[in-house]
Enzyme design. Structure first.
Site, PDB file in Angstrom:
ATOM      1  N   GLU A 161       0.816  -1.215   0.000  1.00 36.58           N
ATOM      2  CA  GLU A 161       0.000   0.000   0.000  1.00 36.58           C
ATOM      3  C   GLU A 161       0.856   1.274   0.000  1.00 36.58           C
ATOM      4  O   GLU A 161       0.789   2.077   0.917  1.00 36.58           O
ATOM      5  CB  GLU A 161      -0.928   0.008   1.224  1.00 36.58           C
ATOM      6  CG  GLU A 161      -1.994  -1.061   1.177  1.00 36.58           C
ATOM      7  CD  GLU A 161      -3.184  -0.705   0.291  1.00 36.58           C
ATOM      8  OE1 GLU A 161      -3.094   0.280  -0.489  1.00 36.58           O
ATOM      9  OE2 GLU A 161      -4.186  -1.428   0.362  1.00 36.58           O
ATOM     10  N   GLU A 209      -3.933 -10.533  -0.349  1.00 33.86           N
ATOM     11  CA  GLU A 209      -4.795 -10.442   0.829  1.00 33.86           C
ATOM     12  C   GLU A 209      -6.199 -10.755   0.355  1.00 33.86           C
ATOM     13  O   GLU A 209      -6.643 -10.235  -0.666  1.00 33.86           O
ATOM     14  CB  GLU A 209      -4.790  -9.027   1.439  1.00 33.86           C
ATOM     15  CG  GLU A 209      -3.469  -8.623   2.032  1.00 33.86           C
ATOM     16  CD  GLU A 209      -3.468  -7.191   2.604  1.00 33.86           C
ATOM     17  OE1 GLU A 209      -4.533  -6.672   2.967  1.00 33.86           O
ATOM     18  OE2 GLU A 209      -2.374  -6.614   2.651  1.00 33.86           O
TER      19      GLU A 209
HETATM   20  C1  IPT Z   1      -5.186  -3.788   3.549  1.00 34.32           C
HETATM   21  C2  IPT Z   1      -3.812  -3.635   4.079  1.00 34.32           C
HETATM   22  O1  IPT Z   1      -2.870  -4.002   3.135  1.00 34.32           O
HETATM   23  C3  IPT Z   1      -3.584  -4.416   5.319  1.00 34.32           C
HETATM   24  O2  IPT Z   1      -2.398  -3.988   5.913  1.00 34.32           O
HETATM   25  C4  IPT Z   1      -4.728  -4.266   6.254  1.00 34.32           C
HETATM   26  O3  IPT Z   1      -4.870  -2.924   6.577  1.00 34.32           O
HETATM   27  C5  IPT Z   1      -5.963  -4.714   5.587  1.00 34.32           C
HETATM   28  O4  IPT Z   1      -6.191  -3.983   4.449  1.00 34.32           O
HETATM   29  C6  IPT Z   1      -7.183  -4.528   6.445  1.00 34.32           C
HETATM   30  O5  IPT Z   1      -7.112  -5.160   7.658  1.00 34.32           O
HETATM   31  S1  IPT Z   1      -5.595  -2.285   2.744  1.00 34.32           S
HETATM   32  C7  IPT Z   1      -7.313  -2.340   2.546  1.00 34.32           C
HETATM   33  C8  IPT Z   1      -7.934  -1.246   3.328  1.00 34.32           C
HETATM   34  C9  IPT Z   1      -7.704  -2.333   1.124  1.00 34.32           C
END
Ligand code: IPT
Length: 957
Positions: free
Chosen positions: A418, A488
């Site tokens: 990010e 993710e």
């Molecule tokens: C994504 C992040 O990469 C991760 O660090 C964590 O924040 C996760 O989301 C949420 O728990 S970013 C997301 C807001 C698209």
């Protein structure tokens, strides 16, 4: 020696990575060079600003006698019972003004002092290096009064040459740590901000002629079965691998037949790199990572990531993890069928990577880089697109690659998380590709895949993933030719994630989809005396993101949550399907490398959930991807007229390094026939008597139609329609979600405050019928609800008929009845278990006879919310009652009401009342993962439509 008295703190806000530090190199433990751990109790002084104190504390002879103490490794905000400040949790917002590279004047600064004795037998030859494995976020270091330099890059190793400065006997090491620095702009990961020296500090003797840096290249040629080893070393020497009869000079390749390393078969060969002055142990894994035919291949085969994102976390120690905690993570992962870890979002403690090599996990090693907060200003001034910051970015890339390059488990380098896009990221990717062409580069923010070797996304919805799988997603030409992963997905916040099985089906259907990494491994709850586990806001932060930091597959204490149990089932390396009627089991080896010889198979047959026969099942040692049909024995006779079912399990045939023989790896269940429904003749008639009505064993209130007792069991609160659940994090969804968030809609509609209007109570010939209308204030929409009670003299049957009236545009959270029992403790049921399940999290729910207590049914989500339902329940017994369902139902029981659960912020807000509240649900709405992803898929919606369902009540005493 003179020290400055007016400290200059310019370095804190300098974008450069630091000064005085040695170039990065491989992290290793020498066989023979001495080392001295400087972990332990250090003297500690906290100041409010970076320049509050002068440097004199670093001077020899400084009297720190009045100072406090902290443990190193550790974070000072987690020590001293609040005396040293407290943690701050923000997900992506910088907890300070975005004014790069400047940081607030209020900059908690911890002066750390450690006096140590150099052992008397410490070698006098050669030099010495002082190594810091992790300091957040900026450190300035002195040894015996001489400044060594300063550095940033919290989760990266930094070394100083200190040979000249070391003294026999007493030495004084002084470290000034600033919580905020220019580096903080590069470390905006979604986690607690936790300053301190949180990883090891070690003094390493560097013998003359000792090993410096080295790079183990160990490839595997799957066409010949040979591995090629070449160890490049700054200092020439020899490399020996006894098991392979290898004895070659550094820099020289040697090719021999080997067993390859994979996450499934983590074969490591012990070797030694010996130079004139030192011997260093090597653990060599031969494997070749390549991008071929648009796929990520290892040793010539496409792999499928069954992964998880792992932050380093311990509820008391924060990111200061000990080896046993790291091992616990790896063991838990292996035991739950995971095969991959993304080290979100920074390189972990190096010992964790040793464990990944040893036990077998594919690793995406991610750089310590995130600038997420710049999204608030459309990425303006983003450091990754500003040449002034590029040296810092390259330094971080190099510190990751150089430190970790000798781990066979690492298949991808990730530029970070990010951080938008920019020239700095491109520079990092170019440098990494040049330095290590034998691995691939990952970065999610680069949707055009300009710098990467994989198309990676986070939280893409199922339909988009399918489109990508079918290669219908368009994009740049380069992207179209790349494999796809979800770095993710399936946000494991609170109850959930739902929809895992649906993702896995896609991953297993389309070659281009090479799996994903669930977000995330562990809830970052902080142990707290009053609250149990604290989350964002519990330390009075002015800006925070609440319990978004508790979104793991394991609870803060590493107890597996239902999400992990579900994931384990969904990603089973062996699929066991079957046809119970004709007794055929279809077994498929879903692994990429290993055959099934490590597994033993067992069948058992249950009648009404109780195992009546079992035996072993001969399954051939199928190669990866192969399937076989295996015949089950004849099912036992259907004597009792019960429900018969097969359960087939795959167990470890022998002890492994990560689990004992008998550990269940996979299972399948298949019914022999349909479940026979309870027969129920309505023979009794309701008998009104004053203000009571008697029907079979039951007594009712004649005016309200409320059930008062069944046999000797008092019913505290009569069964009545219930549609509400304490919304889950996934029901509530993330604020930025554009899709409908049902948790919000439900509350707006008033489903949490339904009123029950009594229309009529009618004692008929064979039934007591209670007619009601259930609806919230201010709305015309309602649920016409009829309760029809009958009895066969001994038992009592309730048929509930629900007809929605008005305009129902939203699904219901739940549909069923809730009632209260004055007492209940032990619960026994026949149905899905042992753990909780919801419509889209029910893969791991195994049909059987289960036993628990009411307390044991609760799932301890850090922020209380709907939990604990058991699926497909045929019957349940508790509090002297037995309830049978027509059809099967969802069962939930708790010592507090849904309303109390809904209002609680922490588990400590929940106290047991004198009623056990029981929900018998005909339907539940799916869970999804909308706290940061898609809501439930439409097939898991609980639509508001006419429904009819029944329960048969009897007493057990
Ligand atoms: C994504 C992040 O990469 C991760 O660090 C964590 O924040 C996760 O989301 C949420 O728990 S970013 C997301 C807001 C698209």
């Amino acid at each position: 020696m003179s020290l400055r008295t007016t400290p200059s703190v310019d370095y804190v806000e300098d974008v450069s990575p630091g000064s005085g530090v040695l170039p990065p190199r491989a992290w290793y433990a020498s066989s023979d060079a001495r080392s001295l751990s400087l972990n332990g109790r250090w003297r500690f002084r906290l100041s409010a600003t970076a320049g509050a104190e002068d440097d004199s504390f670093a001077e020899e002879g400084h009297d720190a006698g009045t100072w406090a103490e902290v443990t190193v490794p550790g974070h000072w905000v987690l020590q001293g019972d609040g005396a040293f400040g407290s943690p701050i949790y923000t997900s992506h917002l910088y907890p300070f003004p975005v004014d790069p590279p400047y940081v607030p004047t209020e900059n908690p600064t911890g002066d750390h002092l450690r006096v140590f004795d150099l052992p008397s037998d410490w070698p006098s030859d050669g030099g010495a290096v002082l190594r810091f494995d992790g300091v957040e976020s900026c450190a300035r270091v002195w040894l015996n009064g001489t400044e060594l330099g300063e550095f940033k890059g919290s989760r990266l190793a930094h070394e100083f040459a200190v040979g000249e400065l070391l003294k026999p006997g007493r030495n004084v090491l002084a470290v000034r740590v600033h919580q905020w620095s220019a580096g903080s702009y590069l470390e905006d990961q979604d986690q607690w901000w936790l300053p301190g020296i949180f990883r090891d500090v070690t003094l390493l003797h560097r013998p003359a002629g000792g090993v410096g840096d080295f790079f183990v290249h160990a490839s595997y040629d799957h066409t010949t079965g040979e591995g090629t080893l070449r160890v490049d070393s700054d200092v020439a020497g020899r490399v020996t691998v006894p098991a392979l009869d290898i004895d070659v000079a550094t820099g020289e390749p040697v090719t021999v037949a080997v067993e390859p390393w994979t996450a499934e078969t983590p074969r490591l060969y012990d070797g030694v790199l010996a130079t004139d002055g030192e011997r260093v142990p090597l653990r060599i894994g031969f494997r070749t990572v390549a991008l071929e035919d648009g796929l990520i291949k290892v040793n010539g085969k496409a792999i499928l990531f069954r992964g998880v994102n792992r932050h380093e976390w311990h509820p008391e120690k924060g990111r200061a993890l000990d080896l046993e905690t790291m091992r616990e993570d790896v063991l838990l992962m292996k035991r739950h069928n995971l095969n991959a870890v993304r080290t979100s979002h920074y390189p972990p403690h190096p010992a964790f990577l040793d464990l990944c090599d040893e036990y077998g996990l594919w690793v995406i090693d991610e750089c310590d880089l995130e600038t997420h907060g710049f999204t608030e200003q459309d990425w303006r001034d983003n450091p990754v697109d500003d040449d002034r910051w590029t040296p810092a970015l390259l330094d971080r890339a190099a510190r990751m690659v150089e430190r970790d390059k000798n781990h066979p488990s690492i298949v991808f380098w990730s530029l970070g998380n990010e951080a938008g896009t920019g020239r700095g990221l491109t520079a990092m990717a170019e440098w990494i590709h040049g330095r290590d062409p034998e691995r691939l580069v990952h970065y999610e923010g680069d949707w055009n895949c300009r710098d990467t070797d994989v198309y990676s996304r986070m939280y893409a919805f199922h339909d988009e993933v399918e489109k990508i799988g079918r290669q219908l997603d368009g994009g740049t030409r380069k992207r179209r030719e790349l494999p796809f992963i979800q770095c993710e997905y399936a946000h494991a916040m609170g109850n959930g994630p739902g929809g895992l099985a649906d993702y896995q089906e896609l991953f297993e259907t389309y070659d281009r989809l090479q799996g994903g990494f669930v977000w995330e491994w562990i809830d970052h709850g902080v142990r707290h005396a009053e609250l149990g586990y604290a989350y964002g806001g519990d330390f009075g932060e002015e800006l925070h993101d609440g319990n978004f930091v508790c979104d793991g597959l394991v609870f803060p204490d590493r107890t597996p949550s239902p999400g992990l149990i579900e994931y384990k089932k969904v990603i089973e390396p062996v699929r066991i399907e079957g046809d119970g009627a004709d007794g055929t089991v279809h077994v498929t080896n879903k692994q990429d490398f290993a055959d099934l010889s490590a597994l033993a198979f067992e069948w058992s047959c249950q009648v009404d959930g109780e195992t009546v026969e079992s035996g072993s099942l001969a399954v051939p040692a199928l190669a990866p991807g192969e399937s076989a049909e295996v015949k089950l024995p004849e099912p036992p006779a259907d004597g009792r007229g019960g429900e018969r079912q097969w359960t087939v399990r795959a167990l470890l045939a022998d002890d492994t390094s990560w689990a004992a023989k008998g550990h269940v790896v996979a299972w399948g269940q298949f019914a022999v026939g349909a479940r026979p429904l309870p027969s129920f003749p309505a023979t009794d008639r309701p008998v009104p008597e004053g203000n009571r009505i008697t029907l079979g064993p039951a007594r009712f209130d004649a005016r309200t139609g409320a059930l008062l007792s069944i046999g000797g069991v008092e019913v505290g609160a009569t069964p009545r329609l219930d549609v509400w659940r304490a919304t889950t994090d996934n029901d509530d969804g993330a604020e930025w979600q554009t899709d409908t968030r049902f948790g919000v809609l439900w509350r707006t509609l008033g489903l949490h405050r339904m009123r029950h209007r009594l229309v009529s109570v009618e004692a008929g010939d064979d039934a007591l019928t209670v007619h009601t209308r259930v609806a919230p204030a201010a709305r015309e929409a309602g649920l016409d609800t009829v309760y029809r009670w009958t009895s066969d003299g001994e038992r009592l049957r309730l048929r509930v008929s629900v007809t929605p009236e008005g305009d129902w545009t939203v699904p219901l959270p739940r549909l069923g009845v809730r009632f209260g029992l004055p007492q209940a403790d032990v619960v026994e049921w026949f149905g899905g278990g042992p753990g909780e399940a919801y419509p889209d999290t029910a893969t791991a729910s195994m049909v059987g006879r289960w036993r628990s207590t009411v307390d044991g049914l609760q799932t301890p989500y850090v922020r209380p919310q709907e939990n604990g339902a058991r699926a497909d329940v045929r019957w349940v017994e508790l509090g002297g009652l037995r309830v049978e369902g027509e059809p099967e139902f969802w069962f939930t029981a708790r010592r507090w009401t849904t309303e109390q659960l809904d209002a609680a912020r922490h588990r400590t807000d929940l106290t047991a009342g004198d009623t056990v509240w029981v929900n018998l649900d005909h339907g539940l709405h799916g869970i999804g993962s909308q706290s940061c992803g898609p809501g439930p898929l439409p097939q898991y919606f609980l639509k508001a439509e006419p429904a009819e369902f029944s329960f048969v009540f009897s007493t057990t005493r």
